[in-house]
Design a protein around this motif. Sequence first.
Motif, PDB file in Angstrom:
ATOM      1  N   LYS B  46       1.758 -11.629  -4.493  1.00 23.50           N
ATOM      2  CA  LYS B  46       1.643 -10.201  -4.817  1.00 23.50           C
ATOM      3  C   LYS B  46       0.256  -9.861  -5.344  1.00 23.50           C
ATOM      4  O   LYS B  46       0.010  -8.739  -5.792  1.00 23.50           O
ATOM      5  CB  LYS B  46       2.688  -9.827  -5.872  1.00 23.50           C
ATOM      6  N   GLY B  47      -0.612 -10.864  -5.368  1.00 25.28           N
ATOM      7  CA  GLY B  47      -1.957 -10.627  -5.896  1.00 25.28           C
ATOM      8  C   GLY B  47      -2.012 -10.753  -7.407  1.00 25.28           C
ATOM      9  O   GLY B  47      -3.040 -10.457  -8.017  1.00 25.28           O
ATOM     10  N   GLU B  48      -0.920 -11.186  -8.017  1.00 28.38           N
ATOM     11  CA  GLU B  48      -0.926 -11.314  -9.481  1.00 28.38           C
ATOM     12  C   GLU B  48      -1.652 -12.580  -9.907  1.00 28.38           C
ATOM     13  O   GLU B  48      -1.484 -13.644  -9.311  1.00 28.38           O
ATOM     14  CB  GLU B  48       0.512 -11.271 -10.018  1.00 28.38           C
ATOM     15  N   ARG B  49      -2.434 -12.443 -10.986  1.00 22.35           N
ATOM     16  CA  ARG B  49      -3.340 -13.501 -11.405  1.00 22.35           C
ATOM     17  C   ARG B  49      -2.717 -14.388 -12.483  1.00 22.35           C
ATOM     18  O   ARG B  49      -2.093 -13.890 -13.413  1.00 22.35           O
ATOM     19  CB  ARG B  49      -4.596 -12.839 -11.962  1.00 22.35           C
ATOM     20  N   TYR B  50      -2.894 -15.686 -12.331  1.00 18.69           N
ATOM     21  CA  TYR B  50      -2.458 -16.664 -13.336  1.00 18.69           C
ATOM     22  C   TYR B  50      -3.672 -17.394 -13.893  1.00 18.69           C
ATOM     23  O   TYR B  50      -4.553 -17.797 -13.132  1.00 18.69           O
ATOM     24  CB  TYR B  50      -1.526 -17.707 -12.706  1.00 18.69           C
ATOM     25  N   LEU B  51      -3.686 -17.562 -15.214  1.00 15.27           N
ATOM     26  CA  LEU B  51      -4.733 -18.385 -15.831  1.00 15.27           C
ATOM     27  C   LEU B  51      -4.290 -19.846 -15.743  1.00 15.27           C
ATOM     28  O   LEU B  51      -3.209 -20.208 -16.224  1.00 15.27           O
ATOM     29  CB  LEU B  51      -4.948 -17.970 -17.295  1.00 15.27           C
ATOM     30  N   ASP B  52      -5.121 -20.650 -15.125  1.00 13.39           N
ATOM     31  CA  ASP B  52      -4.764 -22.042 -14.863  1.00 13.39           C
ATOM     32  C   ASP B  52      -5.302 -22.950 -15.965  1.00 13.39           C
ATOM     33  O   ASP B  52      -6.506 -23.173 -16.059  1.00 13.39           O
ATOM     34  CB  ASP B  52      -5.363 -22.413 -13.497  1.00 13.39           C
ATOM     35  N   CYS B  53      -4.398 -23.483 -16.780  1.00 14.95           N
ATOM     36  CA  CYS B  53      -4.811 -24.393 -17.866  1.00 14.95           C
ATOM     37  C   CYS B  53      -4.491 -25.851 -17.538  1.00 14.95           C
ATOM     38  O   CYS B  53      -4.598 -26.718 -18.410  1.00 14.95           O
ATOM     39  CB  CYS B  53      -4.116 -24.029 -19.175  1.00 14.95           C
ATOM     40  N   ILE B  54      -4.049 -26.111 -16.324  1.00 15.19           N
ATOM     41  CA  ILE B  54      -3.538 -27.457 -16.029  1.00 15.19           C
ATOM     42  C   ILE B  54      -4.219 -28.183 -14.875  1.00 15.19           C
ATOM     43  O   ILE B  54      -4.087 -29.392 -14.749  1.00 15.19           O
ATOM     44  CB  ILE B  54      -2.021 -27.415 -15.718  1.00 15.19           C
ATOM     45  N   ASN B  55      -4.921 -27.466 -14.001  1.00 13.40           N
ATOM     46  CA  ASN B  55      -5.430 -28.127 -12.800  1.00 13.40           C
ATOM     47  C   ASN B  55      -6.767 -28.828 -13.024  1.00 13.40           C
ATOM     48  O   ASN B  55      -7.822 -28.312 -12.689  1.00 13.40           O
ATOM     49  CB  ASN B  55      -5.521 -27.137 -11.642  1.00 13.40           C
ATOM     50  N   ASN B  56      -6.667 -30.061 -13.530  1.00 13.42           N
ATOM     51  CA  ASN B  56      -7.878 -30.862 -13.714  1.00 13.42           C
ATOM     52  C   ASN B  56      -8.436 -31.357 -12.372  1.00 13.42           C
ATOM     53  O   ASN B  56      -9.499 -31.942 -12.317  1.00 13.42           O
ATOM     54  CB  ASN B  56      -7.634 -32.036 -14.660  1.00 13.42           C
ATOM     55  N   VAL B  57      -7.700 -31.117 -11.288  1.00  9.47           N
ATOM     56  CA  VAL B  57      -8.198 -31.487  -9.959  1.00  9.47           C
ATOM     57  C   VAL B  57      -9.260 -30.482  -9.489  1.00  9.47           C
ATOM     58  O   VAL B  57     -10.320 -30.871  -8.998  1.00  9.47           O
ATOM     59  CB  VAL B  57      -7.035 -31.580  -8.949  1.00  9.47           C
ATOM     60  N   ALA B  58      -8.965 -29.196  -9.683  1.00  6.42           N
ATOM     61  CA  ALA B  58      -9.946 -28.154  -9.338  1.00  6.42           C
ATOM     62  C   ALA B  58     -11.009 -28.126 -10.433  1.00  6.42           C
ATOM     63  O   ALA B  58     -11.191 -27.147 -11.154  1.00  6.42           O
ATOM     64  CB  ALA B  58      -9.243 -26.808  -9.215  1.00  6.42           C
ATOM     65  N   HIS B  59     -11.716 -29.225 -10.527  1.00  8.56           N
ATOM     66  CA  HIS B  59     -12.551 -29.549 -11.686  1.00  8.56           C
ATOM     67  C   HIS B  59     -13.622 -28.497 -11.955  1.00  8.56           C
ATOM     68  O   HIS B  59     -13.766 -28.019 -13.091  1.00  8.56           O
ATOM     69  CB  HIS B  59     -13.209 -30.894 -11.417  1.00  8.56           C
ATOM     70  N   VAL B  60     -14.379 -28.134 -10.945  1.00 16.60           N
ATOM     71  CA  VAL B  60     -15.478 -27.173 -11.156  1.00 16.60           C
ATOM     72  C   VAL B  60     -15.020 -25.751 -10.838  1.00 16.60           C
ATOM     73  O   VAL B  60     -15.831 -24.830 -10.729  1.00 16.60           O
ATOM     74  CB  VAL B  60     -16.743 -27.552 -10.338  1.00 16.60           C
ATOM     75  N   GLY B  61     -13.712 -25.575 -10.715  1.00 23.18           N
ATOM     76  CA  GLY B  61     -13.145 -24.251 -10.436  1.00 23.18           C
ATOM     77  C   GLY B  61     -12.612 -24.194  -9.014  1.00 23.18           C
ATOM     78  O   GLY B  61     -13.207 -24.762  -8.099  1.00 23.18           O
ATOM     79  N   HIS B  62     -11.486 -23.514  -8.853  1.00 17.63           N
ATOM     80  CA  HIS B  62     -10.880 -23.372  -7.531  1.00 17.63           C
ATOM     81  C   HIS B  62     -11.891 -22.788  -6.549  1.00 17.63           C
ATOM     82  O   HIS B  62     -12.564 -21.788  -6.860  1.00 17.63           O
ATOM     83  CB  HIS B  62      -9.640 -22.459  -7.612  1.00 17.63           C
TER      84      HIS B  62
END
Lengths: 501, 501
Positions: B46-62
Amino acid sequence: MATQLFDKETTIELRKKHIGPSCKVFFTKDPIKIIRGQGQFLYDEKGERYLDCINNVAHVGHCHPHVVQAAIKQMELLNTNSRFLHDNLVQYAQRLTATLPEKLSICYFVNSGSEANDLALRLARHHTGHQDIITLDNAYHGHVTSLIDVSPYKFHQLGVGAKKDFIHVASAPDVYRGKFREDHPDPASAYADEVKEIIEQTQRKGRQIAAFIAESLQSCGGQVLPPPGYFQKVAQHVRGAGGVFIADEVQVGFGRVGKHFWAFQLQGEDFMPDIITMGKPIGNGHPMSCVVTTKDIAESFLNSGMEYFNTFGGNPVSCAIGLAVLDVIENQALQKHAAQVGDYLMALLNELKEKHPLIGDIRGTGLFVGVDMVKDRLKRTPATAEAQFVIYRLKEEHILLSADGPHRNVLKFKPPMCFSREDAKFVVDKIDTILSVIEKAADPDRETHQETPEIGGCKRKDPSLPNEDDEENVRGGGRRHVGPGEEATHRHKAAKKRLRT
Amino acid sequence: MATQLFDKETTIELRKKHIGPSCKVFFTKDPIKIIRGQGQFLYDEKGERYLDCINNVAHVGHCHPHVVQAAIKQMELLNTNSRFLHDNLVQYAQRLTATLPEKLSICYFVNSGSEANDLALRLARHHTGHQDIITLDNAYHGHVTSLIDVSPYKFHQLGVGAKKDFIHVASAPDVYRGKFREDHPDPASAYADEVKEIIEQTQRKGRQIAAFIAESLQSCGGQVLPPPGYFQKVAQHVRGAGGVFIADEVQVGFGRVGKHFWAFQLQGEDFMPDIITMGKPIGNGHPMSCVVTTKDIAESFLNSGMEYFNTFGGNPVSCAIGLAVLDVIENQALQKHAAQVGDYLMALLNELKEKHPLIGDIRGTGLFVGVDMVKDRLKRTPATAEAQFVIYRLKEEHILLSADGPHRNVLKFKPPMCFSREDAKFVVDKIDTILSVIEKAADPDRETHQETPEIGGCKRKDPSLPNEDDEENVRGGGRRHVGPGEEATHRHKAAKKRLRT
């Protein structure tokens, strides 16, 4: 035109300094630096073109634009793990399972053929509650610990005693070099009966079979095509003992065999494995892989209580790439193309066989073809040094081919699927010339001169034989196999020594 | 704006039909469909934004543009195996090893943390000639067979007897919940002495230690920071017994800990592991991974006679991506940023601890932070249900956080490294509010009303607790651990039951 960052010597030096020495390059003494790929061609740092007959990973052709575009589109949008819902994952699972028998409907996405085969063993063990695995001689199933255990080609290198108690090795169902050959009235049953015996012996020791694992066509075993019906019979014995059948399609899946999308389908419509593993071609070089199994087996795995998470497996980028590879196979009719070009290649090679006594057997299907080279057609003595020499000379002609099998005497074709009739003609013509030179040199009445290669009794300057070529060949390089392999290694070493003088 | 192919219900149904049921989604009852990522944010259908506090894989940012561009450029040019020379491979090995002590100079490129840890065990066993491995309690090192063996968090789920004879489990060096706590005069020595005892016991049984393996900071163990000096002392004992030290940096490497590029460096300059394994953040989501070791260990592996080939490992695309990730870490000074934002986050959380008795401990370094929730600060009783409730409520606020550790009571921060001070403030404020609600509800003098959550004695409508969150949490979900974990599971189940009524 792509440029290089380091000159070739610097690249070699840095590689020596920083890359594990167990990781070998092709043609150790004069490795190739490749900086660009397109279709069935690779280009070195000087812009020189090589015809690629070995990269079954670049399945739909190096850098196929449709695959690259799909990757770009998804990489710009999202690449995260499969704990979030994503359409690429389910769409890919849907399209992939549509190529399989209906019961093979449940997917697990992982990153490599090794991860896939390891998971297959885990699924089998959880489902059956058994531990033991039957594998085929000369088999290679991957590089992680559990797979070296089921890969005689690897563990034989570690010497006597390297085979674990829970691993049982059945003869490779090779009707050219194996126990039961083309003159046997029913080699499929004979080889399958051996598996039955192994099961019975195992059970008498109080052990139980979890799985039989085999490549649908044995690749490192030397392009071995099991006689049709063999898998059905083996599956019957294995299932009768409470085990499951794992078909490893890492090397041979995705239409390569031409007649079918999956190589196990060559066995007949009445055969279905319980677990199938995929790898190399699935992502055209992108690290991805899949295990597909039945609902029952998936339920057993769930009931173990252990959940399964794979950080990168099934991410949206991998799935977008997988989908694009399926698109290209379909849109370019690559399976049919593989069948047609493969038939043509086989026909050309069979003509060559008429002409050259060094060729003992031509076998294959689609773009998975082997040329078994022999010193003596009757004894089928492997012509290891000669095969290695062919590979070496082809490299000089800018053609990449490999020699494989336990004796490293089987020329092995597994090119990108866009490999053409012209390519087939080109490489077969070159092989023709090279074989003529070897045969002429081996003839005692030959004229000798400086340029004649010393192979099978002939001479050549600065030969620098490739001592590895692809995953399987490398294993051949350092093996301490007792048995025919030993013999082959000695022969090979002797040949190399001759070539160096 | 990205669109979806299927509506969410169809995606869920296809997932049920085709994806192994052991592969769980976040928030089972109401999973999230993510279709776009940018920086530290994820966007649903729906285009709703989530703040990601868990994805240490997307290290330098998605979807970092520099990383995506590097991938595109190389994918269009060449993606093939490491048997050909390529500059990306050696350049990356050169830059990666430059971040490490000089002796850690030899790289093996693979596809996942699991492949890396499996290879590390193989290297250790070939080098030492020994078989046994010492691992830490609650450790998780990967999903392949050999790694489940060294992951108590996994094998405990299989019940008694699942621990193999060649595996030895030492206490997690947890100074908050472990055997030796912050009041112990020298917990580093005390925990290391336990390893020494294990070695001696093992040797008395005629067994020999190949390796000690530990995450440099224990992630699934509940954000455990070993006391400085522990690794040095353990390494001394292990090396004295002919074994090697494997530091698993899969979760915590590449500048996350702020003060250093590698988490093992937190132990002090006098410590160097013999083998280091990498994974998750290395390719910002691209499947790649690496093992780095010393020349000596690499030579031993070579001398085993077994060569090593990894089909996808170290391919030019993976290495281009790896290089781009290093670029971004350097150019955006993300290590320093992690230190600064991490300090700020810790300060905010410590303020929260002053206010909320539910917080027992705040620990971490850089952007690797844990909030240990307790029902009772003195007894340190894990507040499992409360932690799970916080995660659930944060999801409603469009914040993705996880709860981990053997009791699943440790809120765990490991966000993309571009996570900002504003993000930290935002999430801590939300946690503040949620904890206030829980604490108010738990107070016997509280006003009760329909909307109050029943946690620790309170009520809430339709709660649908997430029963997994990331790799580690999932493991917590189905465990049959005897001991504290058992207790936690019961407590958790009871809490869930309460929440459902």
